[in-house]
Write a protein that holds these residues in place. Structure first.
Motif, PDB file in Angstrom:
ATOM      1  N   THR A  44       0.826  -1.271   0.172  1.00 57.34           N
ATOM      2  CA  THR A  44      -0.036   0.181   0.092  1.00 57.34           C
ATOM      3  C   THR A  44       0.682   1.243  -0.004  1.00 57.34           C
ATOM      4  OG1 THR A  44      -0.278  -0.264   2.323  1.00 57.34           O
ATOM      5  CG2 THR A  44      -1.930  -0.837   1.111  1.00 57.34           C
ATOM      6  N   LYS A  45       2.056   1.167  -0.086  1.00 56.89           N
ATOM      7  CA  LYS A  45       3.016   2.272  -0.203  1.00 56.89           C
ATOM      8  C   LYS A  45       2.522   3.329  -1.186  1.00 56.89           C
ATOM      9  CE  LYS A  45       6.395   0.432  -3.416  1.00 56.89           C
ATOM     10  NZ  LYS A  45       7.565  -0.367  -3.714  1.00 56.89           N
ATOM     11  N   THR A  46       2.529   4.516  -0.737  1.00 56.06           N
ATOM     12  CA  THR A  46       2.240   5.922  -1.329  1.00 56.06           C
ATOM     13  C   THR A  46       0.593   6.024  -1.394  1.00 56.06           C
ATOM     14  OG1 THR A  46       1.927   5.141  -3.646  1.00 56.06           O
ATOM     15  CG2 THR A  46       4.220   5.627  -2.985  1.00 56.06           C
ATOM     16  N   MET A 212       6.042  -9.837  -7.406  1.00 55.39           N
ATOM     17  CA  MET A 212       5.457  -8.607  -7.377  1.00 55.39           C
ATOM     18  C   MET A 212       4.563  -8.790  -8.675  1.00 55.39           C
ATOM     19  SD  MET A 212       8.972  -6.576  -6.322  1.00 55.39           S
ATOM     20  CE  MET A 212       8.613  -5.228  -7.878  1.00 55.39           C
ATOM     21  N   SER A 213       4.014  -7.464  -9.014  1.00 56.09           N
ATOM     22  CA  SER A 213       2.809  -7.589  -9.919  1.00 56.09           C
ATOM     23  C   SER A 213       3.205  -8.055 -11.211  1.00 56.09           C
ATOM     24  CB  SER A 213       2.439  -6.212 -10.074  1.00 56.09           C
ATOM     25  OG  SER A 213       1.801  -5.478  -8.966  1.00 56.09           O
ATOM     26  N   GLY A 214       4.519  -7.844 -11.624  1.00 53.64           N
ATOM     27  CA  GLY A 214       4.844  -8.330 -12.926  1.00 53.64           C
ATOM     28  C   GLY A 214       5.332  -9.813 -12.936  1.00 53.64           C
ATOM     29  N   GLY A 230       1.615  -4.568  -5.472  1.00 56.29           N
ATOM     30  CA  GLY A 230       1.251  -2.974  -5.241  1.00 56.29           C
ATOM     31  C   GLY A 230       0.410  -2.653  -6.497  1.00 56.29           C
ATOM     32  N   THR A 231       0.966  -2.504  -7.648  1.00 54.17           N
ATOM     33  CA  THR A 231       0.424  -1.863  -8.666  1.00 54.17           C
ATOM     34  C   THR A 231      -0.893  -2.701  -9.096  1.00 54.17           C
ATOM     35  OG1 THR A 231       2.728  -1.392  -9.211  1.00 54.17           O
ATOM     36  CG2 THR A 231       1.115  -0.867 -10.909  1.00 54.17           C
ATOM     37  N   ALA A 232      -0.731  -3.860  -9.151  1.00 57.20           N
ATOM     38  CA  ALA A 232      -1.737  -4.730  -9.858  1.00 57.20           C
ATOM     39  C   ALA A 232      -3.222  -4.532  -9.015  1.00 57.20           C
ATOM     40  CB  ALA A 232      -1.517  -6.209 -10.074  1.00 57.20           C
ATOM     41  N   SER A 236      -1.308   2.481 -10.447  1.00 60.35           N
ATOM     42  CA  SER A 236      -0.041   3.225 -10.657  1.00 60.35           C
ATOM     43  C   SER A 236       0.229   3.958  -9.444  1.00 60.35           C
ATOM     44  CB  SER A 236       0.239   3.836 -11.663  1.00 60.35           C
ATOM     45  OG  SER A 236      -0.376   3.517 -12.921  1.00 60.35           O
ATOM     46  N   ARG A 237       1.390   4.089  -8.797  1.00 63.34           N
ATOM     47  CA  ARG A 237       1.626   4.729  -8.038  1.00 63.34           C
ATOM     48  C   ARG A 237       1.858   6.326  -7.882  1.00 63.34           C
ATOM     49  NH1 ARG A 237       3.910  -0.050  -6.284  1.00 63.34           N
ATOM     50  NH2 ARG A 237       5.712   0.122  -7.352  1.00 63.34           N
ATOM     51  N   PRO A 238       0.936   7.059  -7.037  1.00 62.20           N
ATOM     52  CA  PRO A 238       0.940   8.651  -7.405  1.00 62.20           C
ATOM     53  C   PRO A 238       2.433   9.230  -7.038  1.00 62.20           C
ATOM     54  CG  PRO A 238      -0.171   8.086  -5.272  1.00 62.20           C
ATOM     55  CD  PRO A 238       0.116   6.786  -6.138  1.00 62.20           C
TER      56      PRO A 238
HETATM   57  C1  LIG Z   1       6.900  -1.654  -4.103  1.00 60.63           C
HETATM   58  C2  LIG Z   1       7.368  -2.973  -3.969  1.00 60.63           C
HETATM   59  C3  LIG Z   1       6.646  -4.237  -4.302  1.00 60.63           C
HETATM   60  C4  LIG Z   1       5.245  -4.094  -5.050  1.00 60.63           C
HETATM   61  O1  LIG Z   1       5.704  -3.835  -6.402  1.00 60.63           O
HETATM   62  P1  LIG Z   1       4.415  -3.870  -7.787  1.00 60.63           P
HETATM   63  O2  LIG Z   1       5.262  -3.927  -8.997  1.00 60.63           O
HETATM   64  O3  LIG Z   1       3.795  -2.632  -7.491  1.00 60.63           O
HETATM   65  O4  LIG Z   1       3.584  -5.066  -7.389  1.00 60.63           O
HETATM   66  C5  LIG Z   1       6.938  -5.488  -3.957  1.00 60.63           C
HETATM   67  N1  LIG Z   1       8.354  -5.509  -2.987  1.00 60.63           N
HETATM   68  C6  LIG Z   1       8.796  -4.581  -2.833  1.00 60.63           C
HETATM   69  C7  LIG Z   1      10.162  -4.791  -1.973  1.00 60.63           C
HETATM   70  C8  LIG Z   1       8.470  -3.179  -2.977  1.00 60.63           C
HETATM   71  O5  LIG Z   1       9.271  -2.258  -2.901  1.00 60.63           O
END
Ligand SMILES: *Cc1c(COP(=O)(O)O)cnc(C)c1O
Length: 246
Positions: A44-46, A212-214, A230-232, A236-238
């Motif tokens: 949930t960062k940002t 991660m998302s990708g 995160g992103t998915a 997209s992060r602000p």
């Molecule tokens: C931001 C972050 C994620 C999430 O990345 P997304 O590509 O947005 O899913 C996962 N792991 C770490 C360590 C991150 O900093």
């Protein structure tokens, strides 16, 4: 983003969550694993604490943050949500250990002895027990030059031993980010080797935080138990950083 009405944002998050949960289920099926072997940690960062609340309503119980300055007030703003687990996933300075030990349940980014000492002392003072993962740097060329954190694979046993011996820390397992320009499946296979070796000495250290998302499919194919998405889920992060409004 800031102008999105709660109902609309809730619907957007619900839709994205459904897609991600489906991706996880399909990847598990493909890997011959049970879907409940993989925990979704939503990063949930940002994003504001209002999003954490909406995610909670949608059944999310694991959230991840990478900066203490942002995570500490956000966790405080969500302290009324029972059973919410905070995962700290970012590079961590020892002088932030005290703060992080106050709200985090799992720290994924433990990569050096001094950080183990600092987290143990802070957790003891807070009267809490932190689950710690050893972050592994999977860069095949020059781990120390990437600047993204993580212990070299050869250093993992020593850091893990220190966590296991610490009074207020529990060794959960390992974590990694796939290095840029490397096939994620190959990187995660390497992480799986490190995780398997670790389990020889520490059978309870079963957590593998990867994906991660990708690249969540590649991570689940290689045995990830926790994916950090995160992103998915959130979009997209602000560019503007989260600021607590209380
Ligand atoms: C931001 C972050 C994620 C999430 O990345 P997304 O590509 O947005 O899913 C996962 N792991 C770490 C360590 C991150 O900093």
């Amino acid at each position: 983003m800031t102008g999105t009405a709660p109902a609309e944002r809730r619907a957007e998050l619900a839709k994205n969550l459904a897609v991600v949960r489906e991706r996880i289920a399909r990847a598990c099926l493909h890997a011959g694993r049970a879907a409940d072997e993989v925990t979704l940690v939503v990063v949930t960062k940002t994003f504001p604490d209002s999003d954490v609340r909406l995610l909670y309503e949608l059944g999310v119980r694991d959230v991840g943050e990478n900066r203490d300055q942002e995570a500490a007030p956000k966790a405080a703003a969500c302290a009324d949500l029972p059973g919410l687990t905070w995962h700290f996933i970012g590079q961590l300075q020892t002088n932030k250990a005290k703060s992080v030990a106050g709200y985090a349940h799992v720290v994924h980014s433990v990569d050096r002895m001094r950080l183990v000492t600092a987290l143990d002392r802070a957790a003891q003072q807070a009267g809490r027990v932190l689950t710690c993962l050893v972050q592994v740097n999977l860069d095949p060329v020059a781990p120390e030059e990437t600047g993204r954190g993580g212990a070299a694979p050869a250093d993992v046993p020593r850091v893990a031993e220190a966590i296991a011996a610490a009074e207020a820390l529990r060794l959960g397992g390992v974590m990694a980010v796939a290095p840029l320009g490397v096939d994620p499946a190959a990187a995660f296979a390497r992480l799986a080797d490190v995780a398997n070796a670790l389990r020889q000495d520490h059978p309870d250290a079963t957590m593998v935080s990867a994906g991660m998302s990708g690249d969540l499919e590649a991570a689940i194919g290689a045995g990830a138990t926790h994916v950090r998405i995160g992103t998915a889920v959130l979009g997209s992060r602000p560019t503007l950083r989260y600021r607590p409004n209380r």
